[in-house]
Design an enzyme around this catalytic site. Structure first.
Site, mmCIF file in Angstrom:
data_model
loop_
_atom_site.group_PDB
_atom_site.id
_atom_site.type_symbol
_atom_site.label_atom_id
_atom_site.label_comp_id
_atom_site.label_asym_id
_atom_site.label_seq_id
_atom_site.Cartn_x
_atom_site.Cartn_y
_atom_site.Cartn_z
ATOM 1 C CG ASP A 1 0.021 -4.000 2.816
ATOM 2 O OD1 ASP A 1 0.485 -3.507 1.775
ATOM 3 O OD2 ASP A 1 -0.233 -3.329 3.840
ATOM 4 C CB SER B 1 2.694 2.108 6.259
ATOM 5 O OG SER B 1 1.462 2.300 6.907
ATOM 6 C CG HIS C 1 -0.415 0.316 2.508
ATOM 7 N ND1 HIS C 1 0.009 -0.639 3.405
ATOM 8 C CD2 HIS C 1 -0.195 1.509 3.112
ATOM 9 C CE1 HIS C 1 0.455 -0.051 4.502
ATOM 10 N NE2 HIS C 1 0.343 1.259 4.352
#
Length: 299
Positions: free
Chosen positions: A148, A251, A99
């Site tokens: 992911d 992230s 992402h």
């Protein structure tokens, strides 16, 4: 008729999200939307997050986590700013979250910085590299954050002979099952120190206990038949008191055991409900499920 029903449902979801956003903006204390997959948000299994939720952790000794990199994006002014974390697989390849790069076509906006500690101050130990291409998992699903994971390929090799830049170790295939609940792992990054807050100038880390998948799945409104937390994910956080977690800007960064050049990466920061809320552990891509994918695609 089915198409009309689906169109109506989609429109209603947009209306609901718009209304929630408007309510958040109208509240006296600024509230923000959680960092969650769309499937969780659409179920309504979340709450708006007060921006002053503090995330625990400490500033690490400079360059003591030599596998950690900063993935930065160039803004309209030409300057780079913290976007995501990442970790060194080898001199040419960075392990990251899908992402973090989804939808990007102009790779010149990216810069990977190894040997980073302070985002503001240049130590002379930093190694800046561009990104020539990336391989995002072919089955990444933005609606659920399944798979992911991605690999970033650098425009020039990193110098891994220096102590400030070293590859992270990957878990062995036998660790494909989740680490037992309660196992202490570490997550690191330059992400915000509160939900909706400011990016940390210096690299931080925090120790968090593993949470079993069933507990984590229920927290996000999933069931055995319709899960939100899949076997290829693992969860970690303090479900009793909260206050320790990864946050925005972390992230793609590593969840690991050990330290220095002997650290083993078990997870990749993926998603969570706000940051550090007791009822909602952080959710990570489980690296051991993707060892074959990494080996195939890093060449």
């Amino acid at each position: 008729v089915c198409s009309a029903d689906l169109l109506f449902q989609a429109k209603m979801k947009i209306v609901i999200l718009a209304a929630l956003f408007a309510c958040a903006m109208a509240m006296p204390k600024r509230m923000i939307m959680p960092r969650l997959p769309a499937s969780v948000i659409m179920k309504g299994k979340y709450q708006l997050i007060p921006e002053d939720r503090i995330v625990g952790g400490v500033i690490v000794e400079p360059n003591s986590l030599p596998f950690q990199v900063s993935l930065q994006r160039r803004g309209s002014t030409g300057t780079f700013s913290q976007s995501c974390g990442g970790s060194i697989l080898d001199e040419n390849v960075i392990l990251d979250a899908a992402h973090c790069v989804r939808g990007i076509t102009d790779l010149t906006i990216f810069r990977v910085v190894a040997g980073e500690h302070s985002l503001r101050n240049v130590s002379g130990l930093e190694q800046n590299r561009g990104v020539t291409r990336f391989v995002m998992h072919e089955n990444f699903r933005p609606s659920t954050f399944e798979n992911d994971i991605c690999l970033l390929f650098l425009d020039a090799p990193l110098d891994l002979s220096v102590p400030e830049a070293k590859p992270v170790l990957l878990p062995p295939p036998t660790s494909e099952l989740d680490p037992p609940a309660g196992t202490i792992v570490t997550v690191s990054g330059w992400g915000t120190t509160s939900s909706g807050g400011s990016i940390s100038d210096e690299l931080r880390s925090v120790d968090v206990p593993i949470v079993d998948d069933d507990t984590c799945n229920r927290a996000y409104g999933g069931t055995a038949a319709n899960p939100e937390v899949f076997p290829s994910m693992l969860c970690a956080g303090d479900t009793s008191n909260g206050g320790i977690d990864a946050c925005q800007g972390d992230s793609g960064g590593p969840l690991f055991t050990g330290t220095g050049a002997s650290a083993v990466q078990h997870g990749i920061v993926s998603f969570g409900q706000g940051c550090a809320l007791a009822a909602y552990p952080g959710v990570f891509t489980q690296v051991s499920y993707f060892l074959d994918w990494i080996a195939t695609n890093r060449l």
